[in-house]
Design an enzyme around this catalytic site. Structure first.
Site, mmCIF file in Angstrom:
data_model
loop_
_atom_site.group_PDB
_atom_site.id
_atom_site.type_symbol
_atom_site.label_atom_id
_atom_site.label_comp_id
_atom_site.label_asym_id
_atom_site.label_seq_id
_atom_site.Cartn_x
_atom_site.Cartn_y
_atom_site.Cartn_z
ATOM 1 N N HIS A 187 6.471 -13.422 39.057
ATOM 2 C CA HIS A 187 6.459 -12.190 39.864
ATOM 3 C C HIS A 187 7.902 -11.719 40.068
ATOM 4 C CE1 HIS A 187 5.303 -9.277 42.899
ATOM 5 N NE2 HIS A 187 6.315 -9.727 43.644
ATOM 6 N N SER A 242 0.843 -1.196 0.000
ATOM 7 C CA SER A 242 0.000 0.000 0.000
ATOM 8 C C SER A 242 0.874 1.239 0.000
ATOM 9 C CB SER A 242 -0.912 0.009 1.238
ATOM 10 O OG SER A 242 -0.124 0.097 2.419
#
Length: 414
Positions: A402, A123
């Site tokens: 964690h 494009s």
């Protein structure tokens, strides 16, 4: 005339991925490129803009993007030098549905024929037909990336992905940035709540927004540079008529779910078919098209297509927004989580951010929209879970390291 198994027109993300995958599966491939390999994404889009996002100064960004692009372009050329692939430089034109002629300034015209053709012509920037569009200070992202001097005042027309990414980057470099948008909110693909919060945060950083504003003339805009970020259009050609398939100048080439056009054996992938103008979409469409050529089936979910906007902080999404769910009359549950409640985000000094997780009445995850540090990585996890029809309760039972930002997603399941 040279006969081969597959002709590919365009060596952007879709084209070179199709060539690589087809050759690995035993096909003889001719791929034609009239410009640099890598397409818009590598040379003028995703990659150059991301070097700007991660650079400390404008000058560093300008110099580094050229190095990064050259390195990656070399990598693509290496891929296209593999056995089974012939890279032809020049402009391809159809003679008939399965024959193309390639012309260039360097060598005589050559003709190639194959039972299968993949069009991957990409494009280009879509410009508005308004007064002042031809002024030297008016440019697309391609020209803006070529500037060696930082514009003191930058006006951006359009608050889509391209406009917002450049607004964020040039604001950080020190430009006075103004964004003008016709719609009432930026980033229409994002959940409205997420988009509004991101815009408000960028306003606090000094970016000026003029929403619900139509630009009549560029001559009256007080800026050193004007970026036209008003979308992209598929690169179609009148020459396609010789191949006989259906296409539209605005919407692109008509394709089915295997990305085959209305003429058997001819495929169109990536931006040129107008379906999903994303580099990763083009790559997966390439795999589907080649699989169809070889009679293989796959499990690619084109209905689940994650996307990211690399502002600062970044935003990302997969699946419908809350607004779209309401419009479609779909019953849903929305759960939220905030970056400010995450230990890793606070340690990184990245407390700005919101995540919205959507599930259906059976608990299956159907979408997620977010903005905040590393939002794209979190949305990628959600995309994978959606591809496996995961429920919110199943996600709740999955261990997350964690301290990580991934725990933000987990906290949305409570």
């Amino acid at each position: 005339m040279t006969t081969t198994d597959l002709i590919i027109i365009g060596a952007g993300p879709g084209g070179y991925r199709a060539a690589e995958y087809a050759a690995k599966n035993g096909l003889q491939v001719v791929i034609v490129e009239q410009d640099e390999v890598g397409g818009t994404c590598l040379n003028r889009g995703c990659i150059p803009t991301k070097t700007y996002v991660h650079a400390a100064t404008f000058q560093e960004a300008f110099e580094r993007q050229q190095q990064v692009v050259a390195q990656l372009r070399s990598g693509v050329e290496q891929i296209l030098s593999a056995p089974g692939i012939t890279l032809v430089r020049g402009t391809a034109a159809f003679i008939d549905a399965h024959t193309v002629r390639v012309c260039s300034d360097q060598v005589a015209a050559q003709e190639y024929t194959a039972p299968h053709v993949i069009i991957a012509t990409g494009s280009s920037a879509k410009l508005l037909p308004i007064e002042g569009i031809d002024e030297p200070r008016v440019m697309t992202s391609t020209e803006l990336l070529q500037l060696s001097v930082l514009p003191q005042r930058l006006c951006i027309i359009g608050a889509g992905v391209i406009g917002m990414e450049f607004a964020s980057v040039f604001n950080r470099f020190g430009s006075e940035v103004t964004v003008i948008e016709y719609l009432k909110e930026c980033l229409p693909m994002l959940d409205n709540d997420i988009a509004k919060r991101l815009r408000k945060y960028l306003e606090k950083r000094g970016i000026k927004f003029q929403m619900k504003t139509a630009v009549q003339s560029l001559k009256d805009i007080d800026a050193d540079a004007i970026l036209m970020a008003t979308g992209r259009k598929p690169n179609v050609s009148e020459n396609f008529q010789k191949a006989g398939f259906e296409y539209d100048e605005r919407k692109g080439i008509t394709v089915d779910n295997n990305f085959e056009t209305t003429v058997k054996g001819i495929y169109a992938i990536g931006d040129v078919n107008g379906r999903q103008m994303l580099a990763h979409a083009a790559e997966m469409q390439a795999i589907r098209a080649v699989n169809h050529i070889m009679g293989k089936t796959d499990g690619i979910r084109f209905d689940i297509m994650p996307a990211a906007i690399f502002t600062e902080p970044e935003a990302a999404c997969v699946g419908p927004s809350e607004d779209q769910l309401k419009e479609q009359g779909i019953e849903y549950v929305c759960k939220k989580a905030f970056w400010r409640a995450n230990g890793k985000a606070l340690a990184m000094n990245e407390s700005e951010g919101l995540l919205k997780l959507f599930s259906d009445q059976q608990g299956h995850i159907i979408g997620c929209h977010a903005y905040g540090a590393h939002a794209a990585d979190i949305i990628q996890e959600v995309s994978v879970l959606m591809c496996r029809d995961t429920t919110v309760s199943q996600l709740h039972d999955m261990v997350h390291i964690h301290p990580t930002l991934g725990e933000i997603l987990l906290s949305a399941t409570d």
